[in-house]
Design a protein around this motif. Sequence first.
Motif, PDB file in Angstrom:
ATOM      1  N   GLU A 204     -29.337  -5.525 -24.975  1.00  0.00           N
ATOM      2  CA  GLU A 204     -28.129  -5.032 -25.651  1.00  0.00           C
ATOM      3  C   GLU A 204     -26.913  -5.048 -24.729  1.00  0.00           C
ATOM      4  OE1 GLU A 204     -30.994  -3.495 -25.530  1.00  0.00           O
ATOM      5  OE2 GLU A 204     -31.620  -2.739 -27.512  1.00  0.00           O
ATOM      6  N   SER A 205     -27.119  -4.652 -23.467  1.00  0.00           N
ATOM      7  CA  SER A 205     -25.987  -4.634 -22.537  1.00  0.00           C
ATOM      8  C   SER A 205     -25.521  -6.056 -22.219  1.00  0.00           C
ATOM      9  CB  SER A 205     -26.361  -3.896 -21.254  1.00  0.00           C
ATOM     10  OG  SER A 205     -27.394  -4.576 -20.563  1.00  0.00           O
ATOM     11  N   GLN A 206     -26.447  -6.998 -22.119  1.00  0.00           N
ATOM     12  CA  GLN A 206     -26.079  -8.390 -21.883  1.00  0.00           C
ATOM     13  C   GLN A 206     -25.236  -8.929 -23.033  1.00  0.00           C
ATOM     14  OE1 GLN A 206     -26.587 -10.141 -19.130  1.00  0.00           O
ATOM     15  NE2 GLN A 206     -27.669  -8.460 -18.130  1.00  0.00           N
ATOM     16  N   ILE A 207     -25.593  -8.538 -24.243  1.00  0.00           N
ATOM     17  CA  ILE A 207     -24.821  -8.962 -25.418  1.00  0.00           C
ATOM     18  C   ILE A 207     -23.412  -8.379 -25.361  1.00  0.00           C
ATOM     19  CG2 ILE A 207     -24.602  -8.673 -27.925  1.00  0.00           C
ATOM     20  CD1 ILE A 207     -27.683  -8.851 -28.056  1.00  0.00           C
ATOM     21  N   LEU A 208     -23.307  -7.071 -25.086  1.00  0.00           N
ATOM     22  CA  LEU A 208     -21.996  -6.415 -25.084  1.00  0.00           C
ATOM     23  C   LEU A 208     -21.093  -6.914 -23.961  1.00  0.00           C
ATOM     24  CD1 LEU A 208     -22.804  -2.687 -25.969  1.00  0.00           C
ATOM     25  CD2 LEU A 208     -22.059  -4.535 -27.472  1.00  0.00           C
ATOM     26  N   MET A 209     -21.697  -7.314 -22.841  1.00  0.00           N
ATOM     27  CA  MET A 209     -20.877  -7.790 -21.722  1.00  0.00           C
ATOM     28  C   MET A 209     -20.304  -9.179 -21.941  1.00  0.00           C
ATOM     29  SD  MET A 209     -22.557  -6.240 -18.216  1.00  0.00           S
ATOM     30  CE  MET A 209     -24.236  -6.740 -18.554  1.00  0.00           C
ATOM     31  N   THR A 210     -20.617  -9.805 -23.068  1.00  0.00           N
ATOM     32  CA  THR A 210     -19.934 -11.050 -23.428  1.00  0.00           C
ATOM     33  C   THR A 210     -18.547 -10.761 -23.998  1.00  0.00           C
ATOM     34  OG1 THR A 210     -20.888 -11.130 -25.675  1.00  0.00           O
ATOM     35  CG2 THR A 210     -22.138 -12.191 -23.905  1.00  0.00           C
ATOM     36  N   ILE A 211     -18.259  -9.484 -24.285  1.00  0.00           N
ATOM     37  CA  ILE A 211     -16.916  -9.087 -24.716  1.00  0.00           C
ATOM     38  C   ILE A 211     -16.024  -9.013 -23.482  1.00  0.00           C
ATOM     39  CG2 ILE A 211     -15.515  -7.314 -25.840  1.00  0.00           C
ATOM     40  CD1 ILE A 211     -18.062  -6.332 -27.226  1.00  0.00           C
ATOM     41  N   LYS A 322     -27.661  -9.367 -32.946  1.00  0.00           N
ATOM     42  CA  LYS A 322     -28.012  -9.838 -31.601  1.00  0.00           C
ATOM     43  C   LYS A 322     -27.246 -11.119 -31.250  1.00  0.00           C
ATOM     44  CE  LYS A 322     -32.637  -7.763 -31.693  1.00  0.00           C
ATOM     45  NZ  LYS A 322     -32.185  -6.549 -30.972  1.00  0.00           N
ATOM     46  N   GLU A 323     -25.940 -11.087 -31.486  1.00  0.00           N
ATOM     47  CA  GLU A 323     -25.088 -12.246 -31.222  1.00  0.00           C
ATOM     48  C   GLU A 323     -24.038 -11.914 -30.178  1.00  0.00           C
ATOM     49  OE1 GLU A 323     -23.329 -14.038 -34.580  1.00  0.00           O
ATOM     50  OE2 GLU A 323     -25.225 -14.675 -35.464  1.00  0.00           O
ATOM     51  N   GLU A 324     -23.634 -12.909 -29.411  1.00  0.00           N
ATOM     52  CA  GLU A 324     -22.582 -12.733 -28.424  1.00  0.00           C
ATOM     53  C   GLU A 324     -21.220 -12.631 -29.112  1.00  0.00           C
ATOM     54  OE1 GLU A 324     -22.820 -15.863 -25.576  1.00  0.00           O
ATOM     55  OE2 GLU A 324     -24.735 -15.166 -24.746  1.00  0.00           O
ATOM     56  N   PHE A 325     -20.228 -12.243 -28.329  1.00  0.00           N
ATOM     57  CA  PHE A 325     -18.875 -12.061 -28.860  1.00  0.00           C
ATOM     58  C   PHE A 325     -18.284 -13.393 -29.291  1.00  0.00           C
ATOM     59  CE2 PHE A 325     -14.230 -11.773 -28.164  1.00  0.00           C
ATOM     60  CZ  PHE A 325     -13.945 -10.782 -29.081  1.00  0.00           C
ATOM     61  N   HIS A 326     -17.660 -13.397 -30.476  1.00  0.00           N
ATOM     62  CA  HIS A 326     -16.972 -14.581 -30.989  1.00  0.00           C
ATOM     63  C   HIS A 326     -15.464 -14.354 -30.863  1.00  0.00           C
ATOM     64  CE1 HIS A 326     -20.512 -15.867 -33.817  1.00  0.00           C
ATOM     65  NE2 HIS A 326     -20.908 -15.563 -32.601  1.00  0.00           N
TER      66      HIS A 326
END
Length: 336
Positions: A204-211, A322-326
């Motif tokens: 989850e943190s890896q996903i959010l850090m794409t923001i 569960k997607e990265e930031f667009h």
Amino acid sequence: MNNHIGIDVHQKKCHATVQDEDGMTVRQGYFQNSPSGFEDFFDGIGTGKTAIEATDAWQPVYDWLAERGFDVKLAHPHKTRIIAEVKIKTDCRDSEALADLVRADLIPEVYVPCDDMRELRGIAKQRGKLVQEKSKFKNRIKAQLRRRGIEYSGRSLWTKKGRLWLRDLEIDAVNDFLEVLKTLNERISELEGEIEGIAGDMEESQILMTIPGVSYYTALTIIAEIATIERFPSPGHLCSYAGFVPSVKQSGSKEVHGSIQGGRPLLRWILYQATHNHILNAPNSHVTKFYKRLKQKKPKKLAKTAAARKLTTVIYWMLKLKEEFHPEGYDPRTSR
């Protein structure tokens, strides 16, 4: 399980009321907020349905009772009082009101995270408190300078060069505060290393850090406060939980929107920080463009709040799907 128990919890003591299924008081009184106090009060009671208000000191008695088979509910303090005022007409103490509400099955429950999430919340909260303490001592140093008429505008006080300049002033109070700041910085660095290690292993943190603008600490704090995205049926529920939904007063066809109310203070603060950093670091993202458009029509503070609400909605769908930031934005209905 025919007992209905309400417990008013304080830092050192608790007050409990135990009722039977007919509402008669079986036991009532104060006891120490400690395992020995719990043992003494609940000796011979058996188990029962129990409500505890969500105060700062709820965890010890909650965990002790849950481990012994009690059906324990953590009650929302504000909502509990509203319901009690409406449903209970007698002037009774808090523990009695809680016991009555348990018996009537009217307890507004607060989500209780698992032990791992409680630990994450503790780490995130501790780091936040230490940063707040840093700000206080920095302000105290500035106050000492102003008191003596020492000009410091345009000077960076917190760099190595700035701290040396402050020490050369030979002001005892300033030097004392600098020593405290040194200790705080060391402890914050230790916590941040711990946070980076934990967040680095979490999907989850890896996903959010794409923001853009979201750091290890920001990601971990958001995750710790949310606990699990599955408990929020919609983005609106998450925005409300964070405290980004304005109050609404409606009379007939007239609807008036007021200030934002409630929410979790730490989550709201960290999402504001994330929004601010995102706007600075991602000038072409759909969140930043939304903020800039709104700022032309609304006050800056309102525009920032609306942007934070939009980013919270984005975070909801990122964690849900569960997607990265667009950066350009996306419609979650058409996403995988």
